[in-house]
Design a protein around this motif. Structure first.
Motif, PDB file in Angstrom:
ATOM      1  N   LEU A 102       0.843  -1.192   0.000  1.00  0.00           N
ATOM      2  CA  LEU A 102       0.000   0.000   0.000  1.00  0.00           C
ATOM      3  C   LEU A 102       0.883   1.248   0.000  1.00  0.00           C
ATOM      4  CD1 LEU A 102      -2.855   1.156   0.096  1.00  0.00           C
ATOM      5  CD2 LEU A 102      -2.775   1.013   2.583  1.00  0.00           C
ATOM      6  N   TRP A 103       0.478   2.242  -0.757  1.00  0.00           N
ATOM      7  CA  TRP A 103       1.147   3.525  -0.952  1.00  0.00           C
ATOM      8  C   TRP A 103       2.300   3.448  -1.963  1.00  0.00           C
ATOM      9  CZ3 TRP A 103      -2.236   6.697   0.508  1.00  0.00           C
ATOM     10  CH2 TRP A 103      -2.955   6.521   1.696  1.00  0.00           C
ATOM     11  N   ALA A 104       2.572   2.273  -2.493  1.00  0.00           N
ATOM     12  CA  ALA A 104       3.545   2.201  -3.595  1.00  0.00           C
ATOM     13  C   ALA A 104       2.856   2.730  -4.847  1.00  0.00           C
ATOM     14  CB  ALA A 104       4.012   0.763  -3.796  1.00  0.00           C
ATOM     15  N   ASP A 105       3.388   3.789  -5.438  1.00  0.00           N
ATOM     16  CA  ASP A 105       2.654   4.467  -6.500  1.00  0.00           C
ATOM     17  C   ASP A 105       3.060   4.055  -7.905  1.00  0.00           C
ATOM     18  OD1 ASP A 105       5.123   5.649  -6.588  1.00  0.00           O
ATOM     19  OD2 ASP A 105       4.400   7.700  -6.735  1.00  0.00           O
ATOM     20  N   ARG A 106       4.048   3.172  -8.037  1.00  0.00           N
ATOM     21  CA  ARG A 106       4.442   2.741  -9.369  1.00  0.00           C
ATOM     22  C   ARG A 106       5.034   1.342  -9.305  1.00  0.00           C
ATOM     23  NH1 ARG A 106       9.614   6.515 -10.825  1.00  0.00           N
ATOM     24  NH2 ARG A 106       9.370   5.445 -12.813  1.00  0.00           N
ATOM     25  N   ASP A 107       5.058   0.672 -10.444  1.00  0.00           N
ATOM     26  CA  ASP A 107       5.658  -0.656 -10.500  1.00  0.00           C
ATOM     27  C   ASP A 107       7.168  -0.547 -10.293  1.00  0.00           C
ATOM     28  OD1 ASP A 107       3.273  -1.854 -10.936  1.00  0.00           O
ATOM     29  OD2 ASP A 107       3.556  -2.217 -13.073  1.00  0.00           O
ATOM     30  N   PRO A 108       7.755  -1.517  -9.600  1.00  0.00           N
ATOM     31  CA  PRO A 108       9.203  -1.469  -9.385  1.00  0.00           C
ATOM     32  C   PRO A 108       9.955  -1.832 -10.659  1.00  0.00           C
ATOM     33  CG  PRO A 108       8.307  -3.500  -8.504  1.00  0.00           C
ATOM     34  CD  PRO A 108       7.129  -2.676  -8.949  1.00  0.00           C
ATOM     35  N   ASN A 109      11.207  -1.468 -10.686  1.00  0.00           N
ATOM     36  CA  ASN A 109      12.079  -1.856 -11.784  1.00  0.00           C
ATOM     37  C   ASN A 109      12.087  -3.384 -11.876  1.00  0.00           C
ATOM     38  OD1 ASN A 109      14.214  -2.365 -13.542  1.00  0.00           O
ATOM     39  ND2 ASN A 109      15.474  -0.718 -12.719  1.00  0.00           N
ATOM     40  N   PRO A 110      11.748  -3.951 -13.039  1.00  0.00           N
ATOM     41  CA  PRO A 110      11.719  -5.417 -13.139  1.00  0.00           C
ATOM     42  C   PRO A 110      13.099  -6.056 -13.138  1.00  0.00           C
ATOM     43  CG  PRO A 110      11.290  -4.439 -15.281  1.00  0.00           C
ATOM     44  CD  PRO A 110      11.326  -3.302 -14.285  1.00  0.00           C
ATOM     45  N   TYR A 111      14.142  -5.261 -13.444  1.00  0.00           N
ATOM     46  CA  TYR A 111      15.513  -5.785 -13.455  1.00  0.00           C
ATOM     47  C   TYR A 111      16.122  -5.569 -12.078  1.00  0.00           C
ATOM     48  CZ  TYR A 111      14.907  -5.808 -18.513  1.00  0.00           C
ATOM     49  OH  TYR A 111      14.447  -6.029 -19.784  1.00  0.00           O
ATOM     50  N   ARG A 112      15.781  -6.474 -11.137  1.00  0.00           N
ATOM     51  CA  ARG A 112      16.205  -6.307  -9.757  1.00  0.00           C
ATOM     52  C   ARG A 112      16.657  -7.643  -9.188  1.00  0.00           C
ATOM     53  NH1 ARG A 112      11.415  -5.388  -6.859  1.00  0.00           N
ATOM     54  NH2 ARG A 112      12.505  -4.375  -5.157  1.00  0.00           N
ATOM     55  N   HIS A 113      17.605  -7.579  -8.261  1.00  0.00           N
ATOM     56  CA  HIS A 113      18.062  -8.802  -7.600  1.00  0.00           C
ATOM     57  C   HIS A 113      16.951  -9.391  -6.723  1.00  0.00           C
ATOM     58  CE1 HIS A 113      22.077  -8.379  -9.133  1.00  0.00           C
ATOM     59  NE2 HIS A 113      22.157  -7.139  -8.683  1.00  0.00           N
ATOM     60  N   PHE A 128      22.618  -0.211 -13.533  1.00  0.00           N
ATOM     61  CA  PHE A 128      22.411   0.286 -14.897  1.00  0.00           C
ATOM     62  C   PHE A 128      20.922   0.472 -15.167  1.00  0.00           C
ATOM     63  CE2 PHE A 128      21.236  -0.861 -19.251  1.00  0.00           C
ATOM     64  CZ  PHE A 128      21.908   0.113 -19.977  1.00  0.00           C
ATOM     65  N   PHE A 129      20.108  -0.501 -14.758  1.00  0.00           N
ATOM     66  CA  PHE A 129      18.673  -0.428 -14.995  1.00  0.00           C
ATOM     67  C   PHE A 129      17.994   0.546 -14.030  1.00  0.00           C
ATOM     68  CE2 PHE A 129      20.056  -4.543 -16.593  1.00  0.00           C
ATOM     69  CZ  PHE A 129      19.532  -4.508 -17.872  1.00  0.00           C
ATOM     70  N   ASP A 130      18.582   0.733 -12.855  1.00  0.00           N
ATOM     71  CA  ASP A 130      18.040   1.736 -11.936  1.00  0.00           C
ATOM     72  C   ASP A 130      18.124   3.130 -12.549  1.00  0.00           C
ATOM     73  OD1 ASP A 130      17.461  -0.144 -10.025  1.00  0.00           O
ATOM     74  OD2 ASP A 130      19.331   0.130  -8.927  1.00  0.00           O
ATOM     75  N   GLU A 131      19.239   3.419 -13.205  1.00  0.00           N
ATOM     76  CA  GLU A 131      19.385   4.714 -13.877  1.00  0.00           C
ATOM     77  C   GLU A 131      18.438   4.822 -15.055  1.00  0.00           C
ATOM     78  OE1 GLU A 131      21.236   7.461 -13.125  1.00  0.00           O
ATOM     79  OE2 GLU A 131      21.495   6.403 -11.226  1.00  0.00           O
ATOM     80  N   LEU A 132      18.331   3.741 -15.806  1.00  0.00           N
ATOM     81  CA  LEU A 132      17.439   3.725 -16.965  1.00  0.00           C
ATOM     82  C   LEU A 132      15.995   3.880 -16.526  1.00  0.00           C
ATOM     83  CD1 LEU A 132      17.871   3.284 -20.040  1.00  0.00           C
ATOM     84  CD2 LEU A 132      17.262   0.888 -19.667  1.00  0.00           C
ATOM     85  N   ARG A 133      15.667   3.314 -15.367  1.00  0.00           N
ATOM     86  CA  ARG A 133      14.282   3.302 -14.858  1.00  0.00           C
ATOM     87  C   ARG A 133      13.763   4.708 -14.595  1.00  0.00           C
ATOM     88  NH1 ARG A 133       9.737   3.192 -13.738  1.00  0.00           N
ATOM     89  NH2 ARG A 133       8.556   1.742 -12.468  1.00  0.00           N
TER      90      ARG A 133
END
Length: 590
Positions: A347-358, A420-425
């Motif tokens: 709850l309160w998460a407003d967007r989908d997380p980066n799918p490229y995650r450990h 790398f994907f965090d920056e791209l996200r």
């Protein structure tokens, strides 16, 4: 009702109706056994169902925290529910789905004597307007005419996937209808234009339409939940006093059906340890065992799925359809959400997380281990795009992933560095784009308002020209260096480079993945250029030459996200062929 025994604010899934007409329904309840009544949420359909999934789930949890029991509906042919038959009237079928979901939810929540309200989003709003008499209050949230919806999505499909044939049907990207069904849906009028709109139906539409579309009409990684809008919707509902209710909000967890092949099958809503999140297990049943447990046939594998992006486990109904098809061929499968996605969102998460995650790599490991713990059979990962990345990332880590096979769909990014994907996200944010567009517009107006200064403009032009020339030279040097490295580097040097998480090179990743597993790479036309650019075919040839079991296939008419109906037909057929012919390790036990 016992304290803590009810579905609760995060919710609990159940089956509404049985057999091949079954619908999956999510129930959310207040935590103290008291409620104001029931709210039915009628979500969008097609691709908008996926894009608005988080907004509707967050709305359900907020409503439950305000004292409402909530039922999130899922229509036939959408999400985890069963398929819509080609000869069914789509409008009548979906309206009946909403009515049956509401009736079943009232029963399991024990709210038969309390009011029942409904909030419909996009096509859900339009469908509700025609059955409003069954509800005490209806909110039509961003309603849309059926003809507008069909035109928008069919045109978008044709514009973005022009090279993939449609066939004799209407493909709406994640939802495919027959021509007659498309005409039925197109006949629905926008509730705002109905002359006889019932008084208890309220229209809710944002003035800022670009902002409204961020919750349903952009790419799934761009969607953003606007909690101020959800708050306005909640305030539009009547707010009677809380009343003790007699139900716990929990319904059937198992549905049995007969596959087109004649095989008796079942699907169960399960809890995947160790974090105890929800999944759906589908497969043939052992008719000679007590309780008719689900299990793959002798020498058949079990599999689990992962969609692209951070989308719900069904992947626009791709994986629910594949699971039921495979069950008819003796293969059991699990579909569950990855970390922070869909029904694992906080709850309160407003967007989908980066799918490229450990964290998602760990989720893949947990699902594989759950299958290993419950079945004595070969475990195969069937994963798409970022789901493939997550699985390969898990295989690359020291702990590995307990699978004996991988089917990797449209896998073309071999870089294993999450940062790398965090920056791209950061670029995947439609709200940020709106803000940037507004800022750019304002800056442009300010620039136009400034008096022209010839000397200043001349200096700016010279600086910009020099920067552009330097950029071109650097780009050319980088391109030539990259080509030389990729084509002429000795294999030991290349393999050493491939070990670095910054590198997008297949060799090292495939080497780790194929040590104890068979790997099948299925590549569509949209992904083939990048697949070849990363020299993956060369890596496959090298590793197979050393005895690794790696296969690559180029599938025709398959778009990257497998949203077209044609692509889904190709993929489902090929995955079923692969898994039904896969050599398992031993008889599977339930």
């Amino acid at each position: 009702m016992q304290q803590g025994n009810y579905a609760g604010i995060p919710g609990q899934a159940m089956w509404t109706r049985r057999g091949t007409d079954a619908l999956q329904t999510w129930i959310h309840t207040p935590v103290d056994g008291q409620a104001r009544g029931l709210v039915l949420l009628a979500p969008p359909v097609g691709r908008e169902h996926i894009q608005a999934y988080r907004s509707n789930r967050q709305l359900a949890m907020l409503l439950a925290s305000e004292g409402y029991c909530v039922a999130r509906a899922c229509y036939r042919g959408v999400g985890d529910s069963h398929a819509l038959e080609p000869d069914q009237n789509v409008v009548e079928a979906w309206r009946q789905d909403l009515l049956d979901t509401a009736a079943h939810a009232r029963q399991v929540c024990g709210t038969e004597e309390l009011p029942v309200w409904a909030i419909g989003h996009r096509m859900g709003a339009t469908l509700l307007a025609g059955i409003a008499e069954h509800f005490d209050h209806v909110i039509a949230w961003e309603p849309v005419a059926g003809s507008v919806f069909v035109k928008q999505w069919s045109r978008l499909r044709n514009a973005t996937l022009p090279d993939i044939p449609v066939g004799d049907r209407v493909d709406l990207m994640g939802l495919c209808l027959g021509n007659e069904q498309a005409a039925q849906l197109s006949s629905l009028r926008d509730p705002r234009k109905l002359a006889n709109l019932p008084e208890h139906v309220a229209i809710f539409r944002e003035k800022d339409q670009p902002r409204a579309k961020v919750m349903y009409g952009v790419e799934s990684l761009d969607t953003r939940v606007h909690y101020d809008i959800l708050d306005q919707l909640i305030r539009m509902l009547p707010r009677p006093v809380l009343t003790p209710v007699g139900g716990d909000g929990r319904g059937p967890l198992r549905n049995e059906f007969t596959a087109p092949t004649g095989v008796e099958c079942a699907e169960e809503i399960v809890r995947v340890e160790p974090k105890d999140y929800m999944g759906v297990l589908t497969g043939p049943v052992l008719t000679d065992k007590p309780g008719r447990p689900i299990a793959s046939w002798t020498d058949k594998p079990v599999t689990f799925y992962a969609p692209g992006a951070s989308e719900p486990r069904d992947g626009s109904a791709l994986w629910s359809e594949t699971a039921r098809e495979l069950a008819g061929h003796g293969v059991a499968s699990l579909r569950a959400d990855r970390d922070g996605a869909a029904d694992r969102a906080e709850l309160w998460a407003d967007r989908d997380p980066n799918p490229y995650r450990h964290a998602n790599a760990q989720a893949m490991r947990e699902q594989a281990q759950w299958l290993n713990n419950h079945f004595n059979s070969t475990v195969v990962a069937t994963v798409l795009c970022s789901g493939a990345w997550d699985t390969l990332c898990a295989a690359r880590e020291p702990e590995g992933i307990p699978v004996e096979g991988m089917i990797l769909l449209n896998q073309n990014e071999w870089r294993m560095k999450q940062e790398f994907f965090d920056e791209l996200r950061k670029t995947y944010d439609a709200d940020a784009r709106l803000h940037a567009a507004a800022l750019t517009s304002r800056q442009a107006k300010e620039e136009l308002a400034r008096p022209a200064t010839p000397r200043r403009d001349a200096v700016k032009d010279k600086v910009a020209g020099a920067a552009s020339a330097a950029q071109s030279v650097l780009g050319a040097v980088k391109e030539k260096g990259s080509y030389a490295l990729r084509h002429y580097a000795p294999e030991p040097v290349w393999n050493l480079i491939a070990r670095h998480p910054e590198a997008s090179i297949a060799d090292y990743i495939l080497d780790r993945a194929s040590r104890n597993a068979r790997v099948v790479l299925l590549v569509g036309p949209q992904d083939e250029p990048r697949y070849r650019e990363t020299l993956t075919p060369r890596a496959v040839a090298r590793l197979t030459g050393r005895g690794r079991d790696i296969r690559e296939e180029y599938l025709p008419n398959v778009d990257h996200s497998i949203l077209s109906r044609t692509a889904r037909d190709v993929v489902v057929t090929r995955v079923v062929e692969l898994l039904s012919q896969w050599e398992g390790r031993s008889p599977a036990n339930g």
